[in-house]
Design a protein around this motif. Structure first.
Motif, PDB file in Angstrom:
ATOM      1  N   VAL A 168       0.831  -1.213   0.000  1.00 47.00           N
ATOM      2  CA  VAL A 168       0.000   0.000   0.000  1.00 47.00           C
ATOM      3  C   VAL A 168       0.864   1.260   0.000  1.00 47.00           C
ATOM      4  O   VAL A 168       1.992   1.265   0.501  1.00 47.00           O
ATOM      5  CB  VAL A 168      -0.963   0.047   1.227  1.00 47.00           C
ATOM      6  CG1 VAL A 168      -1.938  -1.106   1.198  1.00 47.00           C
ATOM      7  CG2 VAL A 168      -0.215   0.054   2.535  1.00 47.00           C
ATOM      8  N   VAL A 169       0.296   2.310  -0.569  1.00 46.33           N
ATOM      9  CA  VAL A 169       0.921   3.632  -0.496  1.00 46.33           C
ATOM     10  C   VAL A 169       0.231   4.391   0.627  1.00 46.33           C
ATOM     11  O   VAL A 169      -1.002   4.531   0.641  1.00 46.33           O
ATOM     12  CB  VAL A 169       0.771   4.378  -1.840  1.00 46.33           C
ATOM     13  CG1 VAL A 169       1.275   5.810  -1.703  1.00 46.33           C
ATOM     14  CG2 VAL A 169       1.523   3.647  -2.944  1.00 46.33           C
ATOM     15  N   LEU A 170       1.034   4.838   1.594  1.00 49.96           N
ATOM     16  CA  LEU A 170       0.494   5.535   2.765  1.00 49.96           C
ATOM     17  C   LEU A 170       0.364   7.034   2.492  1.00 49.96           C
ATOM     18  O   LEU A 170       0.763   7.521   1.424  1.00 49.96           O
ATOM     19  CB  LEU A 170       1.405   5.284   3.973  1.00 49.96           C
ATOM     20  CG  LEU A 170       1.539   3.804   4.381  1.00 49.96           C
ATOM     21  CD1 LEU A 170       2.573   3.641   5.481  1.00 49.96           C
ATOM     22  CD2 LEU A 170       0.185   3.250   4.825  1.00 49.96           C
ATOM     23  N   ASP A 171      -0.139   7.765   3.470  1.00 47.68           N
ATOM     24  CA  ASP A 171      -0.479   9.180   3.232  1.00 47.68           C
ATOM     25  C   ASP A 171       0.735  10.048   2.892  1.00 47.68           C
ATOM     26  O   ASP A 171       0.601  11.077   2.240  1.00 47.68           O
ATOM     27  CB  ASP A 171      -1.216   9.754   4.450  1.00 47.68           C
ATOM     28  CG  ASP A 171      -0.289   9.969   5.614  1.00 47.68           C
ATOM     29  OD1 ASP A 171       0.465   9.034   5.955  1.00 47.68           O
ATOM     30  OD2 ASP A 171      -0.309  11.079   6.187  1.00 47.68           O
ATOM     31  N   ASP A 172       1.936   9.644   3.341  1.00 46.61           N
ATOM     32  CA  ASP A 172       3.125  10.448   3.015  1.00 46.61           C
ATOM     33  C   ASP A 172       3.841   9.917   1.768  1.00 46.61           C
ATOM     34  O   ASP A 172       4.972  10.312   1.473  1.00 46.61           O
ATOM     35  CB  ASP A 172       4.102  10.469   4.209  1.00 46.61           C
ATOM     36  CG  ASP A 172       4.544   9.066   4.592  1.00 46.61           C
ATOM     37  OD1 ASP A 172       4.051   8.096   3.975  1.00 46.61           O
ATOM     38  OD2 ASP A 172       5.390   8.939   5.501  1.00 46.61           O
ATOM     39  N   GLY A 173       3.207   8.992   1.078  1.00 49.95           N
ATOM     40  CA  GLY A 173       3.796   8.462  -0.164  1.00 49.95           C
ATOM     41  C   GLY A 173       4.662   7.232   0.058  1.00 49.95           C
ATOM     42  O   GLY A 173       5.100   6.594  -0.899  1.00 49.95           O
ATOM     43  N   GLU A 174       4.884   6.871   1.335  1.00 41.71           N
ATOM     44  CA  GLU A 174       5.703   5.688   1.601  1.00 41.71           C
ATOM     45  C   GLU A 174       4.990   4.419   1.113  1.00 41.71           C
ATOM     46  O   GLU A 174       3.760   4.317   1.203  1.00 41.71           O
ATOM     47  CB  GLU A 174       5.966   5.563   3.107  1.00 41.71           C
ATOM     48  CG  GLU A 174       7.067   4.566   3.430  1.00 41.71           C
ATOM     49  CD  GLU A 174       7.190   4.265   4.925  1.00 41.71           C
ATOM     50  OE1 GLU A 174       7.891   3.309   5.267  1.00 41.71           O
ATOM     51  OE2 GLU A 174       6.581   4.996   5.728  1.00 41.71           O
ATOM     52  N   VAL A 175       5.801   3.466   0.595  1.00 41.69           N
ATOM     53  CA  VAL A 175       5.226   2.212   0.100  1.00 41.69           C
ATOM     54  C   VAL A 175       5.594   1.092   1.074  1.00 41.69           C
ATOM     55  O   VAL A 175       6.773   0.880   1.360  1.00 41.69           O
ATOM     56  CB  VAL A 175       5.808   1.873  -1.302  1.00 41.69           C
ATOM     57  CG1 VAL A 175       5.187   0.579  -1.840  1.00 41.69           C
ATOM     58  CG2 VAL A 175       5.574   3.032  -2.266  1.00 41.69           C
ATOM     59  N   VAL A 176       4.584   0.385   1.615  1.00 38.92           N
ATOM     60  CA  VAL A 176       4.872  -0.693   2.581  1.00 38.92           C
ATOM     61  C   VAL A 176       4.045  -1.929   2.241  1.00 38.92           C
ATOM     62  O   VAL A 176       3.013  -1.837   1.572  1.00 38.92           O
ATOM     63  CB  VAL A 176       4.521  -0.280   4.040  1.00 38.92           C
ATOM     64  CG1 VAL A 176       5.359   0.899   4.497  1.00 38.92           C
ATOM     65  CG2 VAL A 176       3.037   0.040   4.197  1.00 38.92           C
ATOM     66  N   TRP A 177       4.510  -3.097   2.705  1.00 38.05           N
ATOM     67  CA  TRP A 177       3.711  -4.332   2.627  1.00 38.05           C
ATOM     68  C   TRP A 177       3.074  -4.588   3.981  1.00 38.05           C
ATOM     69  O   TRP A 177       3.740  -4.484   5.018  1.00 38.05           O
ATOM     70  CB  TRP A 177       4.591  -5.531   2.261  1.00 38.05           C
ATOM     71  CG  TRP A 177       4.634  -5.798   0.788  1.00 38.05           C
ATOM     72  CD1 TRP A 177       5.565  -5.326  -0.097  1.00 38.05           C
ATOM     73  CD2 TRP A 177       3.710  -6.590   0.020  1.00 38.05           C
ATOM     74  NE1 TRP A 177       5.283  -5.769  -1.370  1.00 38.05           N
ATOM     75  CE2 TRP A 177       4.147  -6.557  -1.327  1.00 38.05           C
ATOM     76  CE3 TRP A 177       2.564  -7.328   0.325  1.00 38.05           C
ATOM     77  CZ2 TRP A 177       3.469  -7.224  -2.352  1.00 38.05           C
ATOM     78  CZ3 TRP A 177       1.882  -7.986  -0.694  1.00 38.05           C
ATOM     79  CH2 TRP A 177       2.340  -7.930  -2.018  1.00 38.05           C
ATOM     80  N   LEU A 178       1.801  -4.912   3.988  1.00 38.42           N
ATOM     81  CA  LEU A 178       1.105  -5.369   5.199  1.00 38.42           C
ATOM     82  C   LEU A 178       0.773  -6.832   4.958  1.00 38.42           C
ATOM     83  O   LEU A 178       0.170  -7.168   3.954  1.00 38.42           O
ATOM     84  CB  LEU A 178      -0.193  -4.581   5.415  1.00 38.42           C
ATOM     85  CG  LEU A 178      -0.076  -3.053   5.364  1.00 38.42           C
ATOM     86  CD1 LEU A 178      -1.463  -2.421   5.466  1.00 38.42           C
ATOM     87  CD2 LEU A 178       0.802  -2.542   6.503  1.00 38.42           C
ATOM     88  N   GLY A 179       1.181  -7.710   5.870  1.00 41.44           N
ATOM     89  CA  GLY A 179       1.040  -9.140   5.609  1.00 41.44           C
ATOM     90  C   GLY A 179       2.104  -9.547   4.605  1.00 41.44           C
ATOM     91  O   GLY A 179       3.071  -8.806   4.384  1.00 41.44           O
ATOM     92  N   GLY A 180       1.928 -10.706   3.997  1.00 42.47           N
ATOM     93  CA  GLY A 180       2.958 -11.138   3.048  1.00 42.47           C
ATOM     94  C   GLY A 180       2.491 -12.307   2.215  1.00 42.47           C
ATOM     95  O   GLY A 180       1.349 -12.340   1.787  1.00 42.47           O
ATOM     96  N   ARG A 181       3.367 -13.292   2.044  1.00 42.62           N
ATOM     97  CA  ARG A 181       3.030 -14.434   1.188  1.00 42.62           C
ATOM     98  C   ARG A 181       2.584 -15.648   1.980  1.00 42.62           C
ATOM     99  O   ARG A 181       2.266 -16.671   1.406  1.00 42.62           O
ATOM    100  CB  ARG A 181       4.261 -14.812   0.348  1.00 42.62           C
ATOM    101  CG  ARG A 181       4.737 -13.711  -0.581  1.00 42.62           C
ATOM    102  CD  ARG A 181       6.055 -14.093  -1.222  1.00 42.62           C
ATOM    103  NE  ARG A 181       5.902 -15.143  -2.193  1.00 42.62           N
ATOM    104  CZ  ARG A 181       5.919 -14.961  -3.509  1.00 42.62           C
ATOM    105  NH1 ARG A 181       6.101 -13.758  -4.013  1.00 42.62           N
ATOM    106  NH2 ARG A 181       5.778 -15.968  -4.322  1.00 42.62           N
ATOM    107  N   VAL A 182       2.606 -15.536   3.301  1.00 47.71           N
ATOM    108  CA  VAL A 182       2.220 -16.680   4.141  1.00 47.71           C
ATOM    109  C   VAL A 182       0.950 -16.320   4.916  1.00 47.71           C
ATOM    110  O   VAL A 182       0.640 -15.149   5.094  1.00 47.71           O
ATOM    111  CB  VAL A 182       3.361 -17.074   5.109  1.00 47.71           C
ATOM    112  CG1 VAL A 182       4.498 -17.721   4.361  1.00 47.71           C
ATOM    113  CG2 VAL A 182       3.831 -15.883   5.911  1.00 47.71           C
TER     114      VAL A 182
END
Ligand code: FAD
Length: 478
Positions: A168-182
């Motif tokens: 997801v792209v957060l409000d400040d433009g940072e890109v993060v993964w929440l959860g994963g492949r498992v």
């Protein structure tokens, strides 16, 4: 930052072609599948996550809202830019990036059309389970934001049961993964929090979704009833007998007639209701379960039970169900789809109450719904051109939702709250509950920049019920 400066900046990010401001270009983004309309002022169509992130940063600098948009099939006004700002379409992020059949997962971009995942893997004997009736058009990003269900939710669950992780792209433009492949990662289940957040927490730019093995056998049956109450009783009895069909759908007479008028598929037009029951599994299981379903239908007075003879016959039965919403357009110029949910055992009662509401308001209500889940879709038919008719429709819709709450249900089964039902959420939650939910939202989006005016009522109107959809005036810049 001025509007012109923002437009200039956005043009630099996505390029001229994908930055829309002319009325004739943006008009198609003024509405989703609901009855709300707000003309957008700026629509951008970024090509990748980097551009999404830059657009979010630019909008933040300008202090304007960002409204994510998938395919615009939502039925609660979720993608409508109620407070102006920038509509961010994810339509160009439409690639299936990876298919990992060994680990039963796929990595997809949010603009991928739901059905395209199954199409990409069906030859190998796999499928993607969440299947909203709009699956040929709706996007995976929109499904995630709305935690969408569909005909097969009864057996397989809603979208959240099939999403392992989201980028997801957060409000400040940072890109993060929440959860994963498992299936599980340590700490808070932030992916779970994000699914169903209706575009108010950030923008999904990738998702890891579960894939499933196609079942050995599928049996589909149409049960025909002369009384709606017998059909709803059958739904209750099937699940009470411990049978969980893959799908258990109901259509009433008005809906059947609309379907047969439009694209006929052999539903009997003189029936009061039909049930479409689908059983999946290994051969022996499907055979035995279907025999039980048939006998329950008969015990409840079904006039006839028709088993699909072959795959073509089965597809025809489903064509009627999946095209039912569209077919309702043949009965009236407008219809308002309601989306409530009740405990399954209260179906007979709620259907009688809906019929009573239709009679009292002198409105026609066509019902086509995921009966097995207790998820109702009363479609109130009307003509927007007739003065005062929309007001009656809204009042009747509100009464239906209140009736759902009174029998222990809720105000959305799968379409979300969006703009449409934010005024009703106070009927379910008190001010403290809503404040707690708002704090969760603020943890992701402290300035309320993502999709404002959705989900929650303004603090002053927590208990208010009288929403006014229809045309909301344009020109809501900032
Ligand atoms: C004929 C018909 C049948 C339908 N049947 C069903 C059904 O069986 N089950 C069901 O659940 N729904 C159904 N729907 C409703 C609708 O298709 C779903 O809600 C669907 O998930 C919306 O997807 P979309 O891509 O069109 O999203 P949109 O309408 O574009 O957006 C929906 C919401 O998601 C947000 N959003 C979109 N993309 C993103 C993203 N990448 N990141 C963050 N937020 C995002 C938007 O801001 C908005 O709040 C039906 C609709 C129609 C028209």
């Amino acid at each position: 930052m001025s509007r012109d400066a923002l437009i200039q900046e956005l043009r630099g990010i996505v390029g001229d072609r994908y930055m829309l401001i002319e009325k004739e270009d943006v008009v198609v983004y003024e509405q989703d599948g609901s009855i709300f309309q707000v003309m957008p002022e700026i629509v951008v169509l970024p090509a990748n996550v980097e551009q999404v992130s830059e657009v979010v940063r630019a909008a933040r600098k300008a202090g304007v809202p960002i409204v994510p948009r998938g395919s615009g099939t939502g039925l609660a006004g979720g993608a409508v830019p109620a407070e102006g700002g920038v509509v961010l379409s994810l339509a160009r992020l439409n690639r299936i990036l990876e298919i990992d059949l060994e680990n039963l997962l796929a990595i997809v971009e949010p603009g991928v059309i739901n059905l395209d995942i199954t199409k990409a893997i069906s030859k190998e004997g796999f499928f993607y389970a969440p299947d909203p009736s709009s699956q040929a058009a709706c996007s995976v990003g929109g499904n995630i934001a709305n935690n969408s269900g569909g005909p097969h939710t009864l057996a397989y669950g809603v979208t959240t049961n099939h999403v392992l992780g989201v980028e997801v792209v957060l409000d400040d433009g940072e890109v993060v993964w929440l959860g994963g492949r498992v299936p599980d990662t340590p700490g808070y289940d932030l992916c779970g929090v994000f699914v169903g957040s209706e575009g108010t927490m950030g923008i999904v730019t990738k998702a890891a979704v579960r894939l499933m093995r196609t079942r050995e056998a599928v049996r589909t049956l149409l049960a025909i009833f002369d009384q709606p109450a017998r059909a709803t009783r059958t739904v209750v009895d099937i699940t009470a007998a411990g049978i969980i069909p893959a799908a258990l759908e109901m259509m009433d007479r008005l809906t059947i007639n609309a379907v047969e008028k439009g694209a006929p598929c052999g539903y009997p037009t003189d029936a009061a209701a039909v049930l479409l029951v689908e059983i999946e599994g290994v051969d022996e299981h499907a055979e035995r379960a279907m025999a039980l379903v048939k006998s329950i239908c008969k015990q409840n007075g079904a006039r006839d039970v028709r088993l699909a003879k072959d795959e073509a016959d089965r597809q025809l039965l489903w064509k009627g169900r999946k095209g039912a919403f569209g077919a309702l357009g043949l009965l009236a110029p407008n219809y308002y789809v309601q989306d409530g949910v009740v405990p399954r055992g209260r179906l007979p009662e709620i259907m009688a109450r809906i019929a009573d509401i239709a009679a009292r308001y002198e409105l026609l209500i066509a019902n086509v719904f995921h009966a097995g889940d207790g998820n109702l879709h009363p479609n109130i038919l009307f003509d927007l051109r007739k003065p005062g008719e929309l007001d009656r429709v809204i009042e009747a819709g509100a009464e239906i939702l209140k009736a759902c709450i009174e029998v222990g249900g809720s105000i959305t089964g799968e379409h979300g709250i969006g703009l449409e039902k934010k005024a009703y959420i106070g009927l379910l939650f008190n001010a403290e509950d809503l404040a707690a939910m708002t704090r969760v939202r603020q943890a992701f989006d402290p300035d309320g920049r993502f999709n404002p005016a959705k989900l929650f009522p303004s603090p002053a109107s927590c208990g208010e019920v009288g929403i006014k959809p229809g045309k909301i005036p344009a020109g809501l810049w900032i």
